[in-house]
Design an enzyme around this catalytic site. Sequence first.
Site, PDB file in Angstrom:
ATOM      1  CG  HIS A 177      -0.603  -0.224   2.530  1.00 28.33           C
ATOM      2  ND1 HIS A 177       0.710   1.234   3.028  1.00 28.33           N
ATOM      3  CD2 HIS A 177      -0.307  -1.491   3.193  1.00 28.33           C
ATOM      4  CE1 HIS A 177       0.915  -0.121   4.226  1.00 28.33           C
ATOM      5  NE2 HIS A 177       0.767  -1.173   4.122  1.00 28.33           N
ATOM      6  CE1 TYR A 624      20.607  -2.198  11.687  1.00 27.29           C
ATOM      7  CE2 TYR A 624      21.707  -3.610  12.128  1.00 27.29           C
ATOM      8  CZ  TYR A 624      20.605  -3.171  11.965  1.00 27.29           C
ATOM      9  OH  TYR A 624      19.711  -4.002  13.103  1.00 27.29           O
ATOM     10  CG  HIS A 704      18.279   2.663  15.551  1.00 31.65           C
ATOM     11  ND1 HIS A 704      18.652   1.644  14.410  1.00 31.65           N
ATOM     12  CD2 HIS A 704      17.349   1.478  16.034  1.00 31.65           C
ATOM     13  CE1 HIS A 704      19.229   0.052  14.848  1.00 31.65           C
ATOM     14  NE2 HIS A 704      18.312   0.597  15.635  1.00 31.65           N
ATOM     15  CG  ASN A 747      21.819  -1.349  17.855  1.00 32.63           C
ATOM     16  OD1 ASN A 747      22.695  -1.639  17.585  1.00 32.63           O
ATOM     17  ND2 ASN A 747      20.580  -1.727  17.550  1.00 32.63           N
TER      18      ASN A 747
END
Length: 770
Positions: A177, A624, A704, A747
């Site tokens: 969507h 990441y 994050h 993180n």
Amino acid sequence: MTKFGSLLLSLLPLVGSAYAQVAAPYVDSGNGFVFDGVTDPVHGVSYGIVLPQTSTSSEFIGEIVAPIDAQWIGLALAGAMIGDLLLVAWPYDNKIVSTPRYATGYTLPDVYEGPIITQLPSSSVNSTHWKFVFRCQNCTAWDGGSIDPTGTGVFAWAYSDVTVTDPSDPGSSFGEHTDFGFFGINFPDAQNSNYQNYLQGNAGVPPPTSPPSGPSSPTTTTTGPTATATPFDYIVVGAGPGGIIAADRLSEAGKKVLLLERGGPSTAETGGTYDAPWAKSANLTKFDVPGLFETLFTDTSPFWWCKDTNFFAGCILGGGTTVNGALYWYPNDHDFSTDNGWPSSWGNHAPYTNKLKQRLPSTDHPSQDGKRYLEESATVVQQLLQNQGYSQITINDNPSSKDHVFGFSAFDFLNGQRAGPVATYFQTALQRKNFVYKDHVYVSQVIRNGSTILGVRTNDTSLGPNGIIPLNPNGRVILSAGSFGTPRILAQSGIGPTDQLQTVQSNPTAAANLPPQNQWIDLPVGQDVSDNPSINLVFTHPSINAYDNWADVWSDPPTADVQQYLQSRSGVLAGASPKLNFWRAYGGSDGITRYAQGTVRPGAASVNTSVAYNASEIFTITLYLSQGIQSRGRIGVDAALNAKALVNPWLTNSVDKTVLLQALHDVTDNIRNVQGLTLITPDHTQTIEEYVDAYDPATMCSNHWVGAAKIGTSPSDAVVDQNARVFNTDNLFIIDASIIPSLPVGNPQGTLMSAAEQAVAKILALAGGP
């Protein structure tokens, strides 16, 4: 199958909650039917429903009226994608094609047998809109869910401006969507004595008092009787890590503190009751057991996710620390450096980080027997990295070592259970008589007179007239509602970019409470945000135990693992899925150093491969890009006051993408040196570059988010000053991830909690407070 999306989430019951929209009666001027429904103010799509006047109906009549640009519309009858009956419709060749669907995971929903959808005569397609009026039989109960015609519920809608694969085929596949949202509904309000007339195509006898001729505009449900308000020295909005730490330290200093949380309890210690079936005897909830982390994203009733943003954000006591993977890195000096965007007065973070460590130490062996479990993936990746010049360290013993290093994952678990600030700071705050905590309280705005904040507006009239809670003289408000919640509150308070305040002004309900335009405060709220772009690499190796991809840990984990955990908080279930982390520094062509972080875990969120593989041997490396990235995006609200990314922040900078590609190549280029190791996503049919180019941005998100109300020295490019006070206000402060100016090297949980310790100390030291 085509990936459909993962963001239609179940919500809390309507009673006592706040919704962007709540269904209200309206008359369809074309057919005279009285529906209960809403119009989404962003896309202009109306949704309506009418039920027979009975308590046991198995059917209803529905209506969707959409602009012709809407290529398909979906309606989830209990507010969720997984385990919910989905009705999907689209226009084709001047008629409407419809299909009932059902999904058991985050994949294309399958056609669902049982419901009978009959198009009614008042359906139509013209040059500007299409209208689908339909009878839905066998539609009030389905596998795992139902509608109670005598109760309340939540519907979720999905909108797409991309056509389905084959519009002529009701069984067609379709993509994710474009947008989605929710509305609450009271089903008795939707019952109508003219139901049988509607089935025959006539409106029957009109109601004694005619309802309005269109669905409701956005509203906020209020709860409880009106009461005399109690003022506070400090009102803290949001019981995530920033809010909890702030409230604890403020109450420790003798201040009268009110902490407000829009969600409900989490762990059993806080009154949570959502126990795993096998853990009921020990009263252990989903939020207590570390090994249940992966089930947060597959549960069919995920009430803990915020309902007014299309990203994973925790609306529950503890916020993100209750629903994240609990990876916990002590910050290093560069995380708080001026190079990383912090004011120079924040550079000496050590006293505050030490206070954090004393309250909440980390562990890289969470099992209470001192052993590590399910570590096969860590062992394999150690071999891979040692061939690339990496060294093994204990990560939180060496917080400044983040180049060519790896170590076992570290967490903020205590005694074999999820802990974080909920098990530490929150518990000490609760013991003080000057601390008050209220949950299920939704704050829409701060009440202000120019630069002075007077209190907050909530949905709970038991806390004050019209839900307004005042401050004591010289009192202060601290927003800790998170990277999406805080910008939403600021916008509704007349603080932020002009275009966002005009968006709020276009919402009739919010506009009524918006400060006059001459009191608007123009600040770069929501601008310059960043989030780690993340890419999953999926491997197989014969030594791996994928733990059935965590599929059965909620309902039926291995008996031996259950017994071990319940008896001693030891074993596999005492740990979350991450097992190993590694870092490497890269010099970019622009002269900026960027850091790549890897997280290793058994199992995989998804596998896309042409290679035959053993599903019991899969594991994932998520790579990441963190500190040093230059890509930025923008967060804001739409006309329905849903918080969202207005501009995605991932890989908008070409050097960021070049560095990430290099890091992915570095991880994968020497896999042949580890016997039996095979990369299956991407596989040999796709290059790393092709894989990244085709990567779904929705799954590149790491959640994050930082920088939405970033700290700085000037209101031209920052929202809060060096004391975390919102520029051009006297007594409004922010303590959450939104003030962090740039991503830390790992993180952000540890950096955020250290920042909260430092921010609350600075606020207490400011003159003129209560």
